[in-house]
Design an enzyme around this catalytic site. Structure first.
Site, PDB file in Angstrom:
ATOM      1  N   LYS A  27       0.771  -1.200  -0.150  1.00 20.49           N
ATOM      2  CA  LYS A  27       0.183  -0.272   0.022  1.00 20.49           C
ATOM      3  C   LYS A  27       0.928   1.510   0.027  1.00 20.49           C
ATOM      4  O   LYS A  27       0.498   2.312  -0.539  1.00 20.49           O
ATOM      5  CB  LYS A  27      -1.259  -0.053   1.749  1.00 20.49           C
ATOM      6  CG  LYS A  27      -1.915   1.047   1.407  1.00 20.49           C
ATOM      7  CD  LYS A  27      -3.387   0.485   2.399  1.00 20.49           C
ATOM      8  CE  LYS A  27      -2.986   0.130   3.670  1.00 20.49           C
ATOM      9  NZ  LYS A  27      -2.644   1.271   4.398  1.00 20.49           N
ATOM     10  N   SER A  28       1.953   0.942   0.738  1.00 17.16           N
ATOM     11  CA  SER A  28       2.471   2.664   0.833  1.00 17.16           C
ATOM     12  C   SER A  28       3.355   2.747  -0.544  1.00 17.16           C
ATOM     13  O   SER A  28       3.447   4.308  -0.920  1.00 17.16           O
ATOM     14  CB  SER A  28       3.487   2.545   1.943  1.00 17.16           C
ATOM     15  OG  SER A  28       3.080   2.095   3.109  1.00 17.16           O
ATOM     16  N   GLY A 100      -5.366   7.331   5.638  1.00 21.60           N
ATOM     17  CA  GLY A 100      -4.602   8.400   5.852  1.00 21.60           C
ATOM     18  C   GLY A 100      -3.165   8.524   5.120  1.00 21.60           C
ATOM     19  O   GLY A 100      -2.726   9.976   5.385  1.00 21.60           O
ATOM     20  N   ARG A 128      -9.132  11.583  12.010  1.00 22.63           N
ATOM     21  CA  ARG A 128      -7.831  11.406  12.149  1.00 22.63           C
ATOM     22  C   ARG A 128      -7.299  12.593  12.592  1.00 22.63           C
ATOM     23  O   ARG A 128      -8.043  13.608  11.442  1.00 22.63           O
ATOM     24  CB  ARG A 128      -7.249   9.834  11.217  1.00 22.63           C
ATOM     25  CG  ARG A 128      -8.115   9.052  11.657  1.00 22.63           C
ATOM     26  CD  ARG A 128      -7.566   8.375  10.582  1.00 22.63           C
ATOM     27  NE  ARG A 128      -6.084   7.698  10.730  1.00 22.63           N
ATOM     28  CZ  ARG A 128      -5.569   7.060   9.631  1.00 22.63           C
ATOM     29  NH1 ARG A 128      -5.459   6.010   9.033  1.00 22.63           N
ATOM     30  NH2 ARG A 128      -4.053   6.246  10.283  1.00 22.63           N
ATOM     31  N   SER A 173       6.639   9.101  11.943  1.00 23.60           N
ATOM     32  CA  SER A 173       5.180   8.900  11.381  1.00 23.60           C
ATOM     33  C   SER A 173       6.122   9.123   9.837  1.00 23.60           C
ATOM     34  O   SER A 173       6.424  10.160   9.621  1.00 23.60           O
ATOM     35  CB  SER A 173       4.648  10.102  11.473  1.00 23.60           C
ATOM     36  OG  SER A 173       4.239  10.116  10.667  1.00 23.60           O
ATOM     37  N   GLN A 175       4.466   8.990   7.523  1.00 26.64           N
ATOM     38  CA  GLN A 175       3.427   9.704   6.463  1.00 26.64           C
ATOM     39  C   GLN A 175       3.782  11.225   7.215  1.00 26.64           C
ATOM     40  O   GLN A 175       3.992  12.002   5.645  1.00 26.64           O
ATOM     41  CB  GLN A 175       2.076   9.803   7.454  1.00 26.64           C
ATOM     42  CG  GLN A 175       1.413   8.029   6.730  1.00 26.64           C
ATOM     43  CD  GLN A 175      -0.265   7.941   7.285  1.00 26.64           C
ATOM     44  OE1 GLN A 175      -0.646   8.706   8.200  1.00 26.64           O
ATOM     45  NE2 GLN A 175      -0.527   6.900   7.166  1.00 26.64           N
ATOM     46  N   ASP A 321       1.695  -1.293  11.871  1.00 23.03           N
ATOM     47  CA  ASP A 321       0.189  -2.098  11.240  1.00 23.03           C
ATOM     48  C   ASP A 321       0.578  -3.035  11.786  1.00 23.03           C
ATOM     49  O   ASP A 321      -1.094  -3.752  11.532  1.00 23.03           O
ATOM     50  CB  ASP A 321       0.177  -1.584   9.853  1.00 23.03           C
ATOM     51  CG  ASP A 321       0.622  -0.354   9.366  1.00 23.03           C
ATOM     52  OD1 ASP A 321      -0.340   0.921  10.427  1.00 23.03           O
ATOM     53  OD2 ASP A 321       1.216   0.214   8.706  1.00 23.03           O
ATOM     54  N   LYS A 348      -5.263   5.436  14.965  1.00 20.27           N
ATOM     55  CA  LYS A 348      -5.033   4.477  13.324  1.00 20.27           C
ATOM     56  C   LYS A 348      -6.251   4.696  12.726  1.00 20.27           C
ATOM     57  O   LYS A 348      -7.199   5.590  13.234  1.00 20.27           O
ATOM     58  CB  LYS A 348      -4.603   3.520  13.183  1.00 20.27           C
ATOM     59  CG  LYS A 348      -3.086   3.368  13.623  1.00 20.27           C
ATOM     60  CD  LYS A 348      -1.931   3.537  12.374  1.00 20.27           C
ATOM     61  CE  LYS A 348      -0.940   3.921  12.922  1.00 20.27           C
ATOM     62  NZ  LYS A 348       0.175   4.606  12.232  1.00 20.27           N
ATOM     63  N   ARG A 393      -8.138  -3.974   9.227  1.00 23.94           N
ATOM     64  CA  ARG A 393      -6.884  -4.525   9.997  1.00 23.94           C
ATOM     65  C   ARG A 393      -7.803  -5.025  11.503  1.00 23.94           C
ATOM     66  O   ARG A 393      -7.190  -6.519  11.636  1.00 23.94           O
ATOM     67  CB  ARG A 393      -5.986  -4.037  10.369  1.00 23.94           C
ATOM     68  CG  ARG A 393      -4.830  -3.536   9.399  1.00 23.94           C
ATOM     69  CD  ARG A 393      -3.039  -2.838   9.194  1.00 23.94           C
ATOM     70  NE  ARG A 393      -2.544  -1.943   8.448  1.00 23.94           N
ATOM     71  CZ  ARG A 393      -2.481  -2.361   7.317  1.00 23.94           C
ATOM     72  NH1 ARG A 393      -2.400  -3.821   6.646  1.00 23.94           N
ATOM     73  NH2 ARG A 393      -2.029  -1.665   6.641  1.00 23.94           N
TER      74      ARG A 393
END
Ligand code: S3P
Length: 437
Positions: A27-28, A100, A128, A173, A175, A321, A348, A393
């Site tokens: 995904k990332s 996110g 979030r 993080s 992100q 995760d 999350k 998840r």
């Protein structure tokens, strides 16, 4: 929205897991490949793209911003890059869905454009925290409005002149780091991002692969604005976080021996392996090789009895995760497992400490919640009903837990599994898990 139609699963003890499975793309990496491909010069070909809701939302956003993205087949994208300054503004809000990663990275990228943008998301994403990106971006000169509490929607005012800054992120993080680096592409001068603990470095690696001069070491990255990105081919490895459900299922179910093929093994992602091995798991790595600049390996997992551990705090960012599924492993282990230093789990897709603690207690496991983790006493799982709070998840973790339960487990609100792992049910059943949609 192309969501899985089913809203709940009934899962129960199945067969030992066996055979070979291959999980979908990371995904990332998929998010970043579309983003960098969009602002690169030339045509980026992506293979192994995750056909999940999150990453498709990111591709839709760039299409809305004027980027032509072809999808010749499942898992393939051809992104016709428009260059660093070629995006076109959209009057309509840009919908990041449940993602996110999508929203935070886009905030960095779009804060630097000449046009205004509004970023929105689904109910979970709308709760979030975005201040973690909005504040350091404001320090670079970005103008970003949010809802009270720093929540989405985010309104980004175009035409801001950004200046590189030197920052240490408040939380570990990837992100946040990535948002600042993406803004840094457009900033005058140097952007330096340091982290309290090293996080996944896909943005740094991919920027380098697209030809942007960048220096990075674990926990620090620096770049200067004013260069250009040149299109490349991206091979997306299989997502370790999706493999994690099968790693734990095969570890827990007696008689299992499962091969999970060509899993992405970036060391900033594989902390779960360290934790499970400390608990007694039998996981072999075979056929280690490089795929698109990332290490991949087949994981051969055999059933092994687990015992409780204190999860080393230094592993936490590398398995951030994987805590929902680690909680399941802990619930089935002999003795007590202690998790601390993981307060990020509370922000999350759901509050993963609370959601897992409530769910496991409902199945008869003793769990004590702490502000930054939990204490889990291994025991016998009984049947019951789980509310996954729309968290992909959580839903998949309880499907694994059900393989060890004495009776059926009903898992509600599972549609969001399609955000990261389309086809999970079919693959789980093929490996031996018992599930009904
Ligand atoms: C991600 C970073 C992590 C992770 C998320 C994907 C990324 O989030 O939980 O699933 O692709 O950069 P944080 O940066 O909030 O830790």
């Amino acid at each position: 929205m192309n969501r899985e139609a089913v809203q709940h699963w009934i899962a129960s003890a199945g067969q030992p897991l066996s055979g070979n499975v291959r999980v979908p793309g990371d995904k990332s990496v998929s998010h970043r490949a579309v983003m960098l491909g969009a602002i690169a010069e030339g045509t980026t070909r992506i293979r192994g793209f995750l056909e999940g809701e999150d990453t498709r939302a990111t591709a839709r956003v760039f299409a809305q911003l004027g980027v032509c993205i072809e999808a010749p087949s499942a898992g393939e994208r051809i992104v016709h890059g428009v260059g660093l300054h070629g995006l076109r503004g959209s009057d309509a809000p840009l919908d990041c869905g449940n993602a996110g990663t999508g929203m935070r990275l886009l905030t960095g990228l779009l804060a630097a454009q000449s046009f205004d943008s509004t970023l929105i998301g689904d109910e979970s994403l709308s709760r979030r925290p975005m201040r973690r990106v909005a504040e350091p971006l404001a320090a670079m000169g970005a103008r970003i409005d949010s809802e009270p509490g720093g929540l989405p929607p985010l309104r980004l005012h175009g035409g801001a002149k950004l200046l590189g800054v030197e920052t240490t992120t408040a939380v570990a993080s990837a992100q946040v780091k990535s948002a600042l680096l993406l803004a840094g592409l457009y900033a005058d001068g140097e952007t330096v991002v340091r982290e309290p603990h090293p996080t996944r470095d896909y943005t740094e690696r991919m920027l380098a692969a697209f030809g942007w001069p960048i220096e990075f070491t674990p926990g620090a990255a620096r770049l200067r604005g004013g260069h250009r990105l040149t299109a490349i081919d991206v091979d997306v490895p299989a997502d370790f976080s999706s493999a994690a459900f099968f790693i734990v299922a095969a570890t827990l179910v007696p008689g299992s021996e499962l091969r999970i093929e060509a899993v992405g093994m970036n060391s900033r992602r594989t902390g779960l392996l360290g934790a499970l091995r400390l608990m007694g798991a039998d996981i072999r790595e075979e056929n280690r090789q490089e795929q698109g600049g990332e290490p991949v390996a087949d994981l051969v997992v055999r059933h092994a009895p687990l015992h409780g551990i204190e999860v080393p705090v230094e592993l936490v960012p590398d398995m951030i995760d994987e805590f929902p599924i680690l909680f399941v492993a802990a619930a089935c282990a002999n003795g007590r497992t202690v998790v601390r230093g993981a307060a990020e789990l509370r922000v999350k897709e759901s509050d993963r400490i609370a959601t897992m603690a409530t769910g496991l207690r409902g199945l008869g496991i003793e769990v004590e919640e702490t502000p930054d983790g939990a204490v889990i006493e291994g025991g016998r799982l009984r049947g019951g009903s789980i509310e996954s709070h729309g968290d992909h998840r959580i839903a998949m973790s309880f499907a694994v837990a059900a393989q060890l339960a004495e009776a059926e487990v009903r898992i509600d609100d599972v549609a969001n599994v399609a955000t990261s792992f389309p086809g999970f049910v079919a693959l789980a059943k093929a490996a031996g898990m018992a599930m009904v949609q």
